[in-house]
Design a protein around this motif. Structure first.
Motif, PDB file in Angstrom:
ATOM      1  N   UNK A   1      19.538  18.279  10.051  1.00 60.82           N
ATOM      2  CA  UNK A   1      18.094  18.016  10.593  1.00 60.82           C
ATOM      3  C   UNK A   1      17.442  18.330   9.143  1.00 60.82           C
ATOM      4  N   UNK A   2      17.131  17.274   8.218  1.00 59.91           N
ATOM      5  CA  UNK A   2      16.414  17.871   7.225  1.00 59.91           C
ATOM      6  C   UNK A   2      15.217  16.866   6.761  1.00 59.91           C
ATOM      7  N   UNK A   3      14.349  17.276   6.013  1.00 61.25           N
ATOM      8  CA  UNK A   3      13.040  16.370   5.957  1.00 61.25           C
ATOM      9  C   UNK A   3      12.174  16.762   4.683  1.00 61.25           C
ATOM     10  N   UNK A   4      11.353  16.006   4.336  1.00 59.90           N
ATOM     11  CA  UNK A   4      10.401  16.358   3.154  1.00 59.90           C
ATOM     12  C   UNK A   4       9.046  15.515   3.312  1.00 59.90           C
ATOM     13  N   UNK A   5       8.078  16.133   3.514  1.00 60.98           N
ATOM     14  CA  UNK A   5       6.806  15.781   3.873  1.00 60.98           C
ATOM     15  C   UNK A   5       6.955  14.711   5.179  1.00 60.98           C
ATOM     16  N   UNK A   6       6.781  13.397   4.939  1.00 62.14           N
ATOM     17  CA  UNK A   6       6.746  12.479   6.114  1.00 62.14           C
ATOM     18  C   UNK A   6       8.063  12.069   6.253  1.00 62.14           C
ATOM     19  N   UNK A   7       9.127  12.298   5.521  1.00 64.78           N
ATOM     20  CA  UNK A   7      10.595  11.805   5.611  1.00 64.78           C
ATOM     21  C   UNK A   7      11.288  12.638   6.180  1.00 64.78           C
ATOM     22  N   UNK A   8      12.091  12.023   7.100  1.00 62.19           N
ATOM     23  CA  UNK A   8      13.113  12.976   7.978  1.00 62.19           C
ATOM     24  C   UNK A   8      14.727  12.215   7.942  1.00 62.19           C
ATOM     25  N   UNK A   9      15.517  13.014   8.202  1.00 64.30           N
ATOM     26  CA  UNK A   9      16.840  12.462   8.527  1.00 64.30           C
ATOM     27  C   UNK A   9      17.843  13.503   9.282  1.00 64.30           C
ATOM     28  N   UNK A  10      18.241  12.832  10.371  1.00 68.15           N
ATOM     29  CA  UNK A  10      19.014  13.726  11.208  1.00 68.15           C
ATOM     30  C   UNK A  10      20.433  13.009  11.619  1.00 68.15           C
ATOM     31  N   UNK A  11      21.292  13.640  11.434  1.00 61.11           N
ATOM     32  CA  UNK A  11      22.833  13.032  11.614  1.00 61.11           C
ATOM     33  C   UNK A  11      23.659  14.112  12.647  1.00 61.11           C
ATOM     34  N   UNK A  12      24.458  13.235  13.321  1.00 57.18           N
ATOM     35  CA  UNK A  12      25.207  14.177  14.405  1.00 57.18           C
ATOM     36  C   UNK A  12      26.649  13.169  14.259  1.00 57.18           C
ATOM     37  N   UNK A  13      27.455  14.123  13.635  1.00 57.69           N
ATOM     38  CA  UNK A  13      28.904  13.465  13.323  1.00 57.69           C
ATOM     39  C   UNK A  13      30.053  14.331  14.020  1.00 57.69           C
ATOM     40  N   UNK A  14      30.812  13.417  14.480  1.00 58.38           N
ATOM     41  CA  UNK A  14      32.021  14.050  15.382  1.00 58.38           C
ATOM     42  C   UNK A  14      33.309  13.479  14.843  1.00 58.38           C
ATOM     43  N   UNK A  15      34.384  14.346  14.761  1.00 57.21           N
ATOM     44  CA  UNK A  15      35.654  13.968  14.395  1.00 57.21           C
ATOM     45  C   UNK A  15      36.617  14.578  15.582  1.00 57.21           C
ATOM     46  N   UNK A  16      37.417  13.800  15.920  1.00 58.73           N
ATOM     47  CA  UNK A  16      38.692  14.152  16.989  1.00 58.73           C
ATOM     48  C   UNK A  16      39.886  13.961  16.218  1.00 58.73           C
ATOM     49  N   UNK A  17      40.704  14.847  16.561  1.00 57.19           N
ATOM     50  CA  UNK A  17      41.989  14.976  15.680  1.00 57.19           C
ATOM     51  C   UNK A  17      43.374  15.876  16.298  1.00 57.19           C
ATOM     52  N   UNK A  18      44.402  15.632  16.065  1.00 61.97           N
ATOM     53  CA  UNK A  18      45.531  16.520  16.478  1.00 61.97           C
ATOM     54  C   UNK A  18      46.168  17.074  15.014  1.00 61.97           C
TER      55      UNK A  18
END
Length: 262
Positions: free
Chosen positions: A65-82
């Motif tokens: 969850x990052x941002x600067x002034x009026x800009x924002x960026x949220x990322x949710x990433x998932x990896x499934x593996x064996x």
């Protein structure tokens, strides 16, 4: 040849004893939180979480969850593996969800080993690639990298499915270096992303005593520092003998045998 650096690479409070850390690996359940800076400006935080395995099934997550002034960026990433016997990770599913300023998007990849194909979807674009045993997703490859370093492997070259493409990335060891940041002082190995041009340079530091947990990353564009990511805190949660993948699989087999006996 290496191309652009994976976003995930771009993106201590010690809760375990030194004796416990000596028993950890990159696959020991853990959480690591980082502060993300643009130059000297703090943008926000990012967190990696490796959950305790269910049998031989692992899940690795990244949230930012990052941002600067009026800009924002949220990322949710998932990896499934064996995990295979030779410490080779085998990807299964990979997903990205991005929201914030500008268009939101999703990315998905399914590694269908039995069908010998990888299905990819980036935004609205779909693609298929031949399955390869040395093909990774951009999140779990970090754990493979750490396992390879613990195994003292020399070749640091990886192929990933990322943003609807298959790209190669190579890394080289620069040397040993002591890193002093707010969360502590760490003895590290310094790495550089291999590129054709010096216009873009990315360095990162990993601590061998913490199973090569990333400590810091810096990215430069034309000699000017753009990203500076530092470890804020981490926690290892060593798996108990009754919760190891082998033990859990044995328990599943016993349960199945008992059901057949009934």
């Amino acid at each position: 040849m290496a191309k652009k650096f994976p976003t995930l690479f771009a993106i201590s409070l010690l809760f375990a004893s030194s004796s416990t850390l000596a028993e950890t690996t990159a696959l020991t359940p853990h959480t690591a939180e980082y502060q993300v800076n643009y130059g000297s400006i703090e943008l926000g935080r990012a967190r990696y979480i490796l959950d305790a395995p269910q049998g031989n099934f692992f899940q690795y997550r990244f949230d930012s969850d990052i941002g600067l002034l009026m800009l924002s960026d949220k990322r949710h990433i998932r990896s499934d593996f064996t995990l295979e016997d030779d410490n080779q990770l085998v990807p299964m599913r990979y997903s990205v969800e991005r929201t914030g300023t500008g268009p939101s998007f999703r990315e998905q990849a399914a590694f269908a080993k039995g069908q010998n194909v990888v299905h990819s979807r980036y935004k609205e674009e779909r693609a298929q690639f031949p399955y390869d045993n040395d093909l990774f997703d951009p999140l779990m490859v970090q754990l493979q990298f750490r396992l390879d370093m613990q195994a003292h492997k020399d070749e640091l070259h990886y192929t990933m499915v990322k943003e609807g493409e298959v790209d190669d990335y190579a890394f080289k060891i620069v040397g040993k270096e002591r890193v002093n940041i707010d969360s502590g002082s760490y003895q590290t190995i310094k790495f550089e992303v291999v590129r054709d041009s010096k216009k873009r340079q990315t360095f990162f530091w990993m601590a061998p005593e913490l199973s090569y947990l990333p400590i810091r990353l810096t990215h430069f564009e034309k000699g000017s520092k753009q990203l500076d990511i530092k470890l804020l805190n981490y926690r290892f949660e060593p798996t108990s003998p009754t919760n190891t993948p082998a033990t859990k699989q044995a328990q599943l087999n016993d349960d199945a045998s008992n059901e057949e006996g009934e």
